[in-house]
Design a protein around this motif. Structure first.
Motif, PDB file in Angstrom:
ATOM      1  N   GLN A 394       0.829  -1.208   0.000  1.00  0.00           N
ATOM      2  CA  GLN A 394       0.000   0.000   0.000  1.00  0.00           C
ATOM      3  C   GLN A 394       0.863   1.259   0.000  1.00  0.00           C
ATOM      4  O   GLN A 394       0.548   2.256  -0.662  1.00  0.00           O
ATOM      5  N   ALA A 395       1.995   1.211   0.750  1.00  0.00           N
ATOM      6  CA  ALA A 395       2.896   2.359   0.751  1.00  0.00           C
ATOM      7  C   ALA A 395       3.540   2.549  -0.616  1.00  0.00           C
ATOM      8  O   ALA A 395       3.702   3.692  -1.082  1.00  0.00           O
ATOM      9  N   PHE A 396       3.889   1.469  -1.302  1.00  0.00           N
ATOM     10  CA  PHE A 396       4.500   1.581  -2.625  1.00  0.00           C
ATOM     11  C   PHE A 396       3.489   2.096  -3.654  1.00  0.00           C
ATOM     12  O   PHE A 396       3.853   2.846  -4.562  1.00  0.00           O
ATOM     13  N   VAL A 397       2.222   1.690  -3.525  1.00  0.00           N
ATOM     14  CA  VAL A 397       1.183   2.225  -4.417  1.00  0.00           C
ATOM     15  C   VAL A 397       1.049   3.730  -4.226  1.00  0.00           C
ATOM     16  O   VAL A 397       1.008   4.499  -5.195  1.00  0.00           O
ATOM     17  N   ALA A 398       0.989   4.168  -2.974  1.00  0.00           N
ATOM     18  CA  ALA A 398       0.876   5.605  -2.691  1.00  0.00           C
ATOM     19  C   ALA A 398       2.094   6.363  -3.214  1.00  0.00           C
ATOM     20  O   ALA A 398       1.981   7.464  -3.770  1.00  0.00           O
ATOM     21  N   ASP A 399       3.281   5.762  -3.073  1.00  0.00           N
ATOM     22  CA  ASP A 399       4.502   6.418  -3.556  1.00  0.00           C
ATOM     23  C   ASP A 399       4.479   6.534  -5.076  1.00  0.00           C
ATOM     24  O   ASP A 399       4.865   7.578  -5.637  1.00  0.00           O
ATOM     25  N   PHE A 400       4.013   5.500  -5.747  1.00  0.00           N
ATOM     26  CA  PHE A 400       3.935   5.550  -7.210  1.00  0.00           C
ATOM     27  C   PHE A 400       2.981   6.665  -7.653  1.00  0.00           C
ATOM     28  O   PHE A 400       3.298   7.435  -8.580  1.00  0.00           O
ATOM     29  N   CYS A 401       1.836   6.734  -7.021  1.00  0.00           N
ATOM     30  CA  CYS A 401       0.855   7.766  -7.396  1.00  0.00           C
ATOM     31  C   CYS A 401       1.419   9.164  -7.183  1.00  0.00           C
ATOM     32  O   CYS A 401       1.197  10.075  -7.997  1.00  0.00           O
ATOM     33  N   THR A 402       2.176   9.369  -6.122  1.00  0.00           N
ATOM     34  CA  THR A 402       2.782  10.676  -5.862  1.00  0.00           C
ATOM     35  C   THR A 402       3.829  11.003  -6.918  1.00  0.00           C
ATOM     36  O   THR A 402       3.872  12.118  -7.458  1.00  0.00           O
ATOM     37  N   ARG A 403       4.684  10.031  -7.244  1.00  0.00           N
ATOM     38  CA  ARG A 403       5.741  10.264  -8.227  1.00  0.00           C
ATOM     39  C   ARG A 403       5.184  10.520  -9.621  1.00  0.00           C
ATOM     40  O   ARG A 403       5.711  11.345 -10.374  1.00  0.00           O
TER      41      ARG A 403
END
Length: 528
Positions: A394-403
């Motif tokens: 879930q943290a990696f999904v959020a990081d991808f969306c931010t990037r």
């Protein structure tokens, strides 16, 4: 404690007593700062003034069962009547007997060792000592050895009685004062540990933002990172590739006293051997062909901060010797320079290599290994903390969306289930790459689904729709999980049978549709 603190009812020493001047004796005893010093002073005063062959003062330990000695080994059981101290304490009165008689009748080895050097013609007197206050607790025993005349004279000597009373009063007060100090010190230490523990717990909670996961392994790792950060010891991080050694190194720096200093990092395996020395130590102008100007190395740039050497197991042996000197002396010499320089840095090293095997193969220096491993940390592989996969994903999904500037999305239960089922030789790094790929393959605004995962991760392990439910395994060691798995599989089969119609599936199972929907969320079951 001053002379005025002595109880006014304490008998006063007089010149007709045992020959001790009253005021010097009182001052010598009163100036003692501890019960042990008081016992030694009292024994010396008696021995010097009376010319006794032997004087020793024993003390009752805290449990009340043992008599201890300030000098010499061994302690004596107060209930062991093989020595005279037990007899005197139980009687509550002095006990007198000859040395020769004591050697014949009393066979306690420690007592026999005490009197082994005394002439057999002397007399022994054991005098039990008690506090002269309302508590009347036993303090210990005074042991004397002298000729018959001297021992008999003590019985009617008022000065000796006054001396003994003064000794007991001071002993009891010093013991109580010492006990209070010890209790206060213990209380302060307990409070300090409690406050220190609370402080470390808060730091560990802050660290959870960088080192994700609620598993026991990650909680333990965060606690160790905080402990390591509080020291200036060299840290050796060991773990498989992709376990997050770089993140841990940065966390150690961030929570250390060097946090305001620089953090310099280099991968020793990624730089050719010919360039690695220059990268680390720097070089002077003209040190080699192409060195048109002086360049400061990472060791110099890390002065006042932290230097992180990743994959140190691949460092050449010649450089290992130079690095060891930096760690031991803080001094180094850039390539081609004539003068040495100093660097105050904290070293964090990491490797996935089995360094002990490399030491046996003479590819890594043993002295450097022990110098690096002042504070060793082992990072757990992802396979040992699978309960953290959902949090990480879930943290990696959020990081991808931010990037990528996308709207925030979630991740479906089916995708999480398949991510948990996968083996991770690449650990957290592999999981992040999988999630990034799946996010890139998902339509904008759509939750990450199992279909977007790479083929090897999306292969389902579920049985075919027509397959019957598997019988429970005899190897089940977690009944609750086995029941959850069985229930989830039954629901999946009914949903497949009714083409995903939850109303029909719920009716066939005899439960309300809302209950089935709740179980689907709880068990991470998706409609086909």
């Amino acid at each position: 404690m001053g002379v005025e603190a002595i109880d006014q009812h304490t008998p006063q020493l007089g010149p007709e007593g045992i020959g001790l001047a009253a005021m010097p004796t009182a001052l010598a005893l009163v100036e003692c700062a501890s019960p042990a010093a008081l016992r030694e002073c009292g024994s010396r005063l008696l021995r010097d003034s009376l010319g006794l062959a032997w004087v020793e003062c024993l003390f009752v330990e805290g449990s009340g069962r043992w008599l201890g000695r300030d000098h010499g080994e061994g302690r004596l059981d107060c209930d062991d009547f093989r020595h005279p101290y037990a007899h005197a304490i139980r009687r509550g009165a002095p006990l007198t007997l000859g040395v020769a008689e004591a050697r014949t009748r009393l066979d306690h080895p420690d007592f026999q060792a005490q009197v082994a050097a005394l002439p057999g013609g002397l007399r022994l007197q054991i005098r039990p000592l008690r506090a002269l206050d309302g508590q009347r607790e036993w303090l210990g025993a005074l042991a004397l050895a002298a000729d018959d005349e001297a021992v008999e004279r003590l019985a009617d000597d008022a000065g000796f009685a006054a001396f003994e009373a003064l000794l007991c009063r001071l002993w009891a007060r010093l013991a109580r004062s010492q006990g209070e100090r010890q209790r206060s010190a213990a209380l302060r230490e307990s409070l300090a540990k409690l406050n220190d523990g609370a402080r470390r717990q808060k730091l560990a909670e802050r660290l959870a933002e960088a080192l994700l996961g609620d598993s026991a392994a990650m909680q333990r790792l965060r606690s160790q990172v905080i402990r390591a950060a509080e020291t200036n010891l060299a840290v050796l991080l060991q773990g498989q590739t992709g376990t997050g050694k770089d993140c841990v190194a940065r966390a150690i720096h961030r929570f250390s006293a060097r946090a305001e200093g620089p953090f310099m990092a280099i991968n020793c395996a990624a730089i050719p051997e010919a360039l690695l020395e220059s990268e680390l130590f720097g070089h002077a102008k003209g040190a080699f062909s192409g060195a048109d100007q002086a360049r400061e190395g990472l060791i110099g740039q890390a002065d006042g901060g932290t230097l992180f050497l990743d994959e140190i197991g691949d460092m050449p042996l010649a450089l290992q010797a130079k690095l060891l000197r930096v760690l031991e002396s803080g001094r180094y010499r850039p390539l081609g320079a004539s003068d040495e320089r100093c660097a105050d840095l904290r070293l964090v090293a990491a490797t996935h290599q089995p360094l002990r095997e490399r030491i046996r193969d003479q590819r890594f220096r043993a002295d450097l290994y022990y110098r690096l491993g002042q504070f060793p940390l082992s990072l757990p592989p992802l396979g040992e903390r699978r309960e953290d996969i959902a949090t990480l994903a879930q943290a990696f999904v959020a990081d991808f969306c931010t990037r990528e500037g996308r709207d925030e999305v979630g991740i479906t239960p089916a995708a999480l289930r398949q991510l948990r089922q996968r083996d991770y030789p690449g650990n957290v790094r592999e999981l992040k790459n999988l999630v990034d790929y799946a996010c890139a393959m998902s339509p904008p605004g759509a939750d990450l689904d199992a279909a977007a995962l790479p083929a090897e991760a999306s292969e389902t392990r579920e049985p075919a729709a027509e397959a019957p439910l598997a019988a429970p395994s005899v190897a089940v060691d977690d009944l609750r999980q086995a029941l959850r798995d069985f229930e989830a599989e039954l629901i999946r089969q009914r949903l497949r049978y009714f083409d995903g119609n939850r109303a029909l599936a719920a009716e066939s199972l005899g439960v309300p549709k809302r209950t089935l929907a709740h179980k689907c969320r709880l068990l991470e079951v998706d409609a086909p």
